[in-house]
Motif scaffolding. Sequence first.
Motif, mmCIF file in Angstrom:
data_model
loop_
_atom_site.group_PDB
_atom_site.id
_atom_site.type_symbol
_atom_site.label_atom_id
_atom_site.label_comp_id
_atom_site.label_asym_id
_atom_site.label_seq_id
_atom_site.Cartn_x
_atom_site.Cartn_y
_atom_site.Cartn_z
ATOM 1 N N HIS B 16 0.909 -1.144 0.000
ATOM 2 C CA HIS B 16 0.000 0.000 0.000
ATOM 3 C C HIS B 16 0.943 1.188 0.000
ATOM 4 C CE1 HIS B 16 -1.829 -3.431 2.020
ATOM 5 N NE2 HIS B 16 -2.992 -3.024 1.555
ATOM 6 N N SER B 119 -4.995 3.470 -0.897
ATOM 7 C CA SER B 119 -3.771 3.904 -1.580
ATOM 8 C C SER B 119 -4.053 3.959 -3.076
ATOM 9 C CB SER B 119 -2.604 2.947 -1.279
ATOM 10 O OG SER B 119 -2.940 1.625 -1.634
ATOM 11 N N VAL B 143 -0.056 6.905 2.895
ATOM 12 C CA VAL B 143 -1.264 6.176 2.532
ATOM 13 C C VAL B 143 -2.232 6.320 3.698
ATOM 14 C CG1 VAL B 143 -0.097 4.608 0.955
ATOM 15 C CG2 VAL B 143 -0.392 3.944 3.346
#
Lengths: 706, 706
Positions: B16, B119, B143
Amino acid sequence: MSTSTQSSGVFFNAHHAPVGAFATFTLGERGPRGGLGLELGGPANESLFIGAESADGSGYEALPFFANSADAALRYDVSAGTQAAPGLVRPFADTALARDFALATDTWRAGDLTFTVYSAPKPVPDPARASAAALKTALVPAVFAELTLDNRHGTGARTVFFGYEGSNPFASMRRLDADARGKFTGIGQGVNTAIVSDSPGVRSGQGFTLDQILRPDREENLTFGLGGTAALLATVPAGKRRTFRFAICFHREGIVTSGVPARYYYTRFFPSLESVATYALASFDTQRALALAADRRLSAAKLSDDQRFQLAHAVRSYFGSTEFLLTAADEPLWAVNEGEYRMLNTFDLTVDHLFYELRQNPWVVRNQLDWFSRRYAYTDTVRLPGDTRDYPGGLSFTHDMGVANCFSRPRHSSYEKFGLHGCFSHMTHEQLVNWVCCAVSYTRHTSDRAWLKKNLPTFRACLRSLVNRDHPDPRQRDGVMSADSSRCLGGAEITTYDSLDTSLGQARNNLYLAVKTWAAYLGLREVFASTKLAAPAALATRQAGLAAATIARHLNAEGYIPAILGEGNTSRIIPAIEGLVFPQQWGLDDALAPDGPYAGLLAALRTHLDTVFVPGVCLFADGGWKLSSTNDNSWLSKIYLCQFVAPAVFARPADPRADAAHRAWLLDPRNTYFAWSDQMVSGEAKGSKYYPRGVTAWLWLDSVFD
Amino acid sequence: MSTSTQSSGVFFNAHHAPVGAFATFTLGERGPRGGLGLELGGPANESLFIGAESADGSGYEALPFFANSADAALRYDVSAGTQAAPGLVRPFADTALARDFALATDTWRAGDLTFTVYSAPKPVPDPARASAAALKTALVPAVFAELTLDNRHGTGARTVFFGYEGSNPFASMRRLDADARGKFTGIGQGVNTAIVSDSPGVRSGQGFTLDQILRPDREENLTFGLGGTAALLATVPAGKRRTFRFAICFHREGIVTSGVPARYYYTRFFPSLESVATYALASFDTQRALALAADRRLSAAKLSDDQRFQLAHAVRSYFGSTEFLLTAADEPLWAVNEGEYRMLNTFDLTVDHLFYELRQNPWVVRNQLDWFSRRYAYTDTVRLPGDTRDYPGGLSFTHDMGVANCFSRPRHSSYEKFGLHGCFSHMTHEQLVNWVCCAVSYTRHTSDRAWLKKNLPTFRACLRSLVNRDHPDPRQRDGVMSADSSRCLGGAEITTYDSLDTSLGQARNNLYLAVKTWAAYLGLREVFASTKLAAPAALATRQAGLAAATIARHLNAEGYIPAILGEGNTSRIIPAIEGLVFPQQWGLDDALAPDGPYAGLLAALRTHLDTVFVPGVCLFADGGWKLSSTNDNSWLSKIYLCQFVAPAVFARPADPRADAAHRAWLLDPRNTYFAWSDQMVSGEAKGSKYYPRGVTAWLWLDSVFD
């Protein structure tokens, strides 16, 4: 792990560190257990490759600081079979090795190979006054080395090498040649560490293994960028003796700390690793001369070999923990990391580093005091045992300024917790005393009247705070701490001896702290007397008298003063005398005179000392000093301090057997990985490893060249 | 390690990642095997603590991404006894967990707890034209996450938590609150990583263990600075459902690379971790919306679940490898790290990332091409097999630009060695073809005529170089590489398939490379035709014709074209068709028409395909694609590419069984730690792990929304 008698005392990690870079080239323990460490709480655990082709051409021999690397080619070429490790390099036999370990040089000899590291314990000039040139000489984040091969009896040319396999997880190994613009040859890891040379004939190589560098399939492949190992190489022709010079360089750019955002001070002068390398090599002769001069100075001191060894070892570990910063607001910030724990400017270490720092660079003491009073001071109330009421307290200072590059929030340390009675509790009284002792020491050592005047309000607040902690009721004051900070939330304060039992750990009525508090009152009296502040001077004098009388009164029929005064405690402790170092250092001869105003205190302490220095009480079986009769945890830094006080104040003769024991502790194979360590439990380093505090041994030099 | 059928497909690490920060929040594999990674070649291996107090108040449950920490107090308090670990936190049962894994969101559900990471795969606008606002939205190195606890049926207030135990060796964990100036609450490690929140009621805590944070002896001790674990906490009252927002932030200041000194581009806007945190939280809604939009876009695509899974997984891994830099000379430098190997801009990956990058941010392709032609180009001579004479060669480009933040010296990669025939040899011809294919793709996608004109000399040099590598004697040219670079010093060039056998590894007369070379000639012809350079256009046309004829001529009686043309090789390979992607992408329908000028080539390749897609030849038993009949090493990135070409060019129907097999490879418990990996040896990830290259799957979307 065991070590032969022959090699005992040879294999131990030692720091070779620049000053203020929180960087160290650590080597001496066998295996990949040293290396180029930056901002670490222990050795970098890298393979170091230092050696030469064997005289018979059968292979290569190296100092035993490496493990053979796996061939990382297999990670890339998944269809390839397992390749046999050729194993060209073998460690020298233990018996072939000799080490000459000194304050600023560390020389290894093996056959016709000699390897010396130079790392002078350089003072740092006050940045407010010093020239850039002087600061650069002091602060260049590099240490220096020479590798000599005497091939005068050799029949063939032989390769020598010096390299490493870096352990930094964020960047690869590399050759620096392309960035050196012809000024040097180098290898390194990322933008942080490097080994460079400008000696003629030195070349760089990189490979998955050292073998691939020593015997490349083609010379061109020494440039292989994926190799995790890199080394500098040179050739010594038959019949020749050659010496090659190296600088071992460190660099970290940008803001490295949180809380107080700051960068390394050296980045003012050295914007990159390459600029460090260029300067370091250009100043090699100067730096080598500084190291040799430092060694000569220590050699000239009237110390035993055991003392000299411990002093050198301890000072090196202190240097590896130093971190000189420049804040985002362009203020200098001197920090010492607390060894394996990496707490920043732990105040109860600062007060021990003090003696070294005042002699080398007294401005760093001022700098630390200023940061404590600006950001790490607080005001509390106090409580008496069994009484939940809050009484006036006053100013004190935090245990530390943070940990591992994270400065803690204002008015708080990283260490101190709330509501405890033991380890991690507050050290309010101790750190208050420490500020006073450091500040008085600074002013007396430097005669910095301007700073003294500026800080008079702080001195006065310290006195008020000390007195309030004695007792809320003036009539019940006895010069000794009776009240705990309300920050303890009903718990109790501790002392720097946090991991010992009550004998040294409890702050209230603590003998060690009481003597140090008496010293603080003496210091405050001097400050106020010199500034013609009669009332606080008188109060300080009165409190000093009360403290002295209280302590002396507790000398019991068995000839010792209990570690905790008046609470039925029966522990006997050496650090009863620790606080005497301050009046001694301040030149208050009158206060220490056997027939002076504190004759009673001094006589009691002398009797105490005579009583406790008995095997099984405050002596281990090997003759080593046992700080507390009720605990096997003994701290070398404090032993060193008391080893200075006992002869200086009581003319007690030195005890060579103790020095031999303490040296043996440090060289015990269980301990040698951690360089110099402090907390020795029956001779085994159990805490405070890889530690700076032993620099207290610098006091031993007092009689010699101060 | 095994996984139950129930949880199969749930526990796998996925990236992510923000874009251009070489940073990733990796999670999904059980145990402390993910975390906040910065500049790493694999997961950070940190414990992540994400969970809530159990409904019955008996303890706490967390997603299974942690190990219970030892109580580090013992390091400080050496006299203390061993403390029993209370173990308040247990992992949710596997069977209680569900995961919804998409392109830009990743949602975990366990009982009444929901945790989602956002993300978005954001395009990066051209920094020469974009506003600061647009760049900040794209580049913020963070993120995002939401943690929801539905306590509407609960009878008591319950604590939720999100924290970690960082693995960065250089700095401690900390609370960011004091530096947040009231804007947020946060925890982090040093100046590099943090988790922050501005949701009402979120508070921070730090301790040696998570247990100490969840059940502190006193709330005040949540500030304990020495704790190696830190977490954000919040309380959800009985009867309520609450959602808390977090930003997971990364930051690295200063020059991070050597060779080409550069810093992260985002540092133009974000000078510190705290500034990232502040901005990230303020833009939470925008960032969440971007993620949800990206998910909707992929959901709308006509892809199977197996395809959608692989595409999402691969794109995430690409993002985790991206590193957008700003050089010390203020030039933008786009880099993609090569997964576990961390080579910078490996050109044979660039040419595969191309399709994604052109659709999202075509300027990065131009940027990479410019860096290759400026710094990583070289000119060689060539040799024929068995002939030691040097013949004219020409321009080509390096395999990569360096490794792990160390840019290699000009004109050299980190990877390529000299004098080899296999892995680590030069890829001169392949990278020459790659520059041409990338450059033509860029110009056709963007119509950037200015860049095209400026680079005409390079295009011409590329054509000259290609022709010289065909054969020194014009009469012997057949459009296919016959001469190896003299950089091989008598060795032989390889292709990107470096770890396969001759079938794909050898460059000379290689079928895969021959088809790609044919495509490069077609592209060059288009470039010269569009710029009215008749002579080179004609030469390119002629060479394309020669290549097509040569390839087609080698279709043998068994219905396949051998992997190596004319050397007795009998390997059958799927990547014979790989190069067709370029004329297809360039819209050269005529060239791909069954009745067009290259009808013979296309017919031969169609026959070849039909022949090789047979179990045991180019199909594994599970239906997965086997790139070479003579090797079990099959690369998913290239399979994805060929899975696009086969239907696009030959209208060959998709094979759902293959997609299911490839997904199963990625979810094999032997492979799930490494997120998306490329080199699968009979379904086991053996190399190119944690890898960006699978972003070739983005081509699958072509028919859907391009």
